[in-house]
Design an enzyme around this catalytic site. Structure first.
Site, PDB file in Angstrom:
ATOM      1  N   GLU A 251      14.607 -15.284  -0.062  1.00 55.54           N
ATOM      2  CA  GLU A 251      15.039 -16.379   0.969  1.00 55.54           C
ATOM      3  C   GLU A 251      14.138 -17.557   0.990  1.00 55.54           C
ATOM      4  O   GLU A 251      14.378 -18.620   1.473  1.00 55.54           O
ATOM      5  CB  GLU A 251      15.119 -15.839   2.615  1.00 55.54           C
TER       6      GLU A 251
ATOM      7  N   ASP B  47       0.732  -1.346   0.035  1.00 58.09           N
ATOM      8  CA  ASP B  47       0.037   0.008  -0.008  1.00 58.09           C
ATOM      9  C   ASP B  47       0.852   1.262  -0.026  1.00 58.09           C
ATOM     10  O   ASP B  47       2.001   1.417   0.854  1.00 58.09           O
ATOM     11  CB  ASP B  47      -0.967  -0.065   1.306  1.00 58.09           C
TER      12      ASP B  47
HETATM   13  C1  NOJ Z   1      -4.522   2.859  -0.982  1.00 61.65           C
HETATM   14  C2  NOJ Z   1      -5.657   2.051  -0.640  1.00 61.65           C
HETATM   15  O1  NOJ Z   1      -5.902   1.220  -1.702  1.00 61.65           O
HETATM   16  C3  NOJ Z   1      -6.832   2.913  -0.208  1.00 61.65           C
HETATM   17  O2  NOJ Z   1      -7.832   2.223   0.058  1.00 61.65           O
HETATM   18  C4  NOJ Z   1      -6.319   3.434   1.163  1.00 61.65           C
HETATM   19  O3  NOJ Z   1      -7.352   4.416   1.568  1.00 61.65           O
HETATM   20  C5  NOJ Z   1      -5.047   4.132   0.991  1.00 61.65           C
HETATM   21  N1  NOJ Z   1      -4.057   3.568   0.139  1.00 61.65           N
HETATM   22  C6  NOJ Z   1      -4.534   4.716   2.278  1.00 61.65           C
HETATM   23  O4  NOJ Z   1      -3.967   3.512   2.972  1.00 61.65           O
END
Ligand code: NOJ
Length: 568
Positions: free
Chosen positions: A286, A237
């Site tokens: 790994e 993310d």
């Molecule tokens: C991207 C994620 O897909 C989204 O849903 C989220 O709100 C933001 N990152 C923050 O984590």
């Protein structure tokens, strides 16, 4: 590369019958193999997939019970959006404990059983990792607040004194992606106003300070925790956000949202992130069984996206440039070429994605203005066939195989997207693509949960006709189209992995056609994006069409917004 469609049609009669292949995708000799190079990866949004206990929220046992559906659909892997312990300020992208499952989703035992079952069915499992920020309920952040200025825990986040006479102004001018300032002021343990902390997203999502070694150590340990549990990889993310420019300089612009994805910003796509991914790659390597990582990286150019997937970094990155491309033949051709050209030098697979939990579902997003539901479906199906024909790996967001449209009329009181509540921010709110799936039956929750149970977002009445049950066995349904497409994609030697297409020219404007070749069979995809139906020479043997496309005397009538796959 280009070729003339008519040349192909001349040889169509001699085209070899379709070869079948088993196992991994055909790749040119000498190229390293890897399951992710042609994988179709299905995104499960746990809250909205299947609810086993009737509390209105999807959960891990629910997902586990539906794994055979995913195996039969024909996908290779499942990516699960976060299911960790979380106050759910941002639907789980605010993690309080990276090693625990939120009780609303189940237990670690459920996660273990899910991973084992998936593997037993031949499905790989990718989990979401959220390293840019934690929840404000994470133990580190709670202690940092409790212990006050001087606490070493504060070094793990970005705490700063405010500007102005009494520190009443934020430390810099950065804005939150969800709207409003990216800083929130704290209160000291004695009740006086204190320092500010940085949150690029909601105030409940404080950004980690990746300069602090404890943060890097912790995430290496979290990676190992899940790899030891048997997961096949991670979706990272905000992979572009971890490193902030030294000194946290002002942006000097008050329209920062417009710059997102268009520029290298002091908080996005800083070169320093790559060193982190090099250390992660060493950990992934790994482990046996080709564990992978895919970057959610919003960058200004596909060339900069390619930096995330250099040989010693991550394996894939989402292709948001493709997702953002309008339904326009010339634009799509340009972005497809650009994407393939960008990934070739780093020898990473290009990825393709049309929908996810953050964007308007593609059936609705790509629809022409004023299009009715049927026309929107037609275009959505053509877009899906185009995407699945492209070389590399494809992402399918749950429900897109059912042709689900965006739900655009959710009442304000049921919405949960934090962006909605800080409404100066994102223009598209995200609840409309997160409505729970319809599985069966004629009444809500349509098999999402037990009969009579509710769902955390209401499902539209029209979804009865779009349920898995309603579409199964109907050859004209979107679900059966996806099933067929994924089966052909698995079997046809020229589909799946690859790094180029040959464009076929000599076609009416608005028609896209490309060819893909393998040693034991070639493939053509034709798509009509023009406003009128077109008649073109049949380039081979018809494999699959997104809608009615009558063949007559060696020609095919390709309706507007339709795609056809051919064996050549
Ligand atoms: C991207 C994620 O897909 C989204 O849903 C989220 O709100 C933001 N990152 C923050 O984590």
């Amino acid at each position: 590369m280009t070729q003339h469609l008519a040349d192909l049609a001349r040889h169509a009669v001699d085209a070899p019958a379709r070869d079948t292949r088993t196992g991994a995708a055909a790749e040119p000799a000498g190229k390293p193999r890897g399951w992710w190079r042609d994988a179709v990866i299905y995104q499960v949004y746990p809250r909205s997939f299947a609810d086993s206990n009737g509390d209105g929220m999807g959960d891990l046992p629910g997902i586990r019970s539906r794994l055979p559906y995913l195996r039969d659909l024909g996908v290779d892997a499942v990516w699960l959006s976060p299911f960790y312990a979380s106050p759910q300020a941002d639907a789980g992208y605010d993690v309080a404990d990276y090693r625990a499952i939120d009780p609303m989703f189940g237990t670690l035992h459920d996660a273990d059983a899910l991973i084992r079952d998936a593997h037993g069915l031949g499905l790989r499992v990718i989990v979401d990792l959220v390293p840019n920020h934690s929840s404000d309920q994470h133990e580190w952040f709670k202690r940092a607040l409790r212990e006050g200025p001087g606490s070493p825990l504060r070094e793990r986040y970005h705490f700063r004194p405010g500007k102005g006479e009494d520190g009443e102004l934020p430390p810099n001018d950065w804005e939150s992606i969800f709207g409003g300032p990216a800083w929130t002021r704290t209160e000291n343990p004695d009740g006086t106003p204190g320092d500010w902390y940085l949150h690029l997203f909601a105030p409940e999502q404080p950004d980690f300070n990746w300069e602090n070694p404890a943060v890097a150590d912790e995430f290496r340990s979290i990676l190992r925790f899940w790899l030891d549990m048997g997961v096949d990889g991670f979706r990272i993310d905000v992979a572009h956000g971890l490193v902030k420019e030294a000194g946290l300089p002002d942006m000097g612009s008050h329209d920062q949202l417009k710059l997102l994805g268009n520029d290298v910003l002091p908080f996005f796509d800083q070169d320093g992130v790559h060193e982190i991914y090099r250390t992660w790659r060493r950990i992934l390597d790994e482990y046996p069984g080709q564990r992978i990582a895919v970057a959610e990286a919003w960058t200004p150019t596909v060339a900069r996206t390619a930096n995330y997937v250099r040989a010693d970094e991550l394996h894939q990155a989402f292709n948001f440039q493709y997702l953002n491309t309008p339904w326009d033949a010339a634009e799509l051709r340009r972005v497809i070429d650009l994407s393939l050209d960008a990934m070739r030098p780093v020898d990473a697979p290009t990825t393709w994605v049309l929908s996810n939990h953050d964007v308007v579902r593609h059936v609705t997003r790509l629809a022409a203005e004023g299009a009715d539901a049927e026309a929107a479906q037609r275009r959505g199906r053509a877009a899906s066939l185009l995407m699945l024909a492209l070389p590399g790996s494809a992402y399918v967001y749950q429900g897109e195989e059912l042709g689900l449209p965006e739900v655009t009329d959710l009442p304000d009181e049921v919405r949960q997207d934090p962006a909605f509540f800080r409404a100066a921010g994102q223009d598209g709110f995200r609840d409309g693509c997160r409505v729970p799936l319809p599985w069966s039956g004629s009444e809500a929750p349509y098999g999402f949960g037990p009969e009579g149970a509710s769902s955390w977002l209401p499902q539209p009445a029209e979804w009865a006709a779009l349920s898995v049950e309603a579409q199964t066995g109907d050859p004209a349904s979107t679900l059966e189209l996806y099933r067929s497409a994924l089966a052909i994609r698995r079997e046809h030697p020229a589909l799946g992995a690859g790094d180029s297409v040959t464009w076929l020219d000599g076609l009416p404007e608005g028609v896209l056609a490309f060819r893909r070749d393998a040693a034991d069979g070639s493939f053509v995809c034709t798509v009509n994006l023009a406003a009128e139906p077109v008649r073109i020479p049949a380039p081979g043997r018809l494999l699959l069409a997104s809608g009615d496309a009558p063949l007559l005397d060696g020609e095919i009538l390709l309706p507007t917004d339709s795609a056809v796959w051919w064996a050549v």
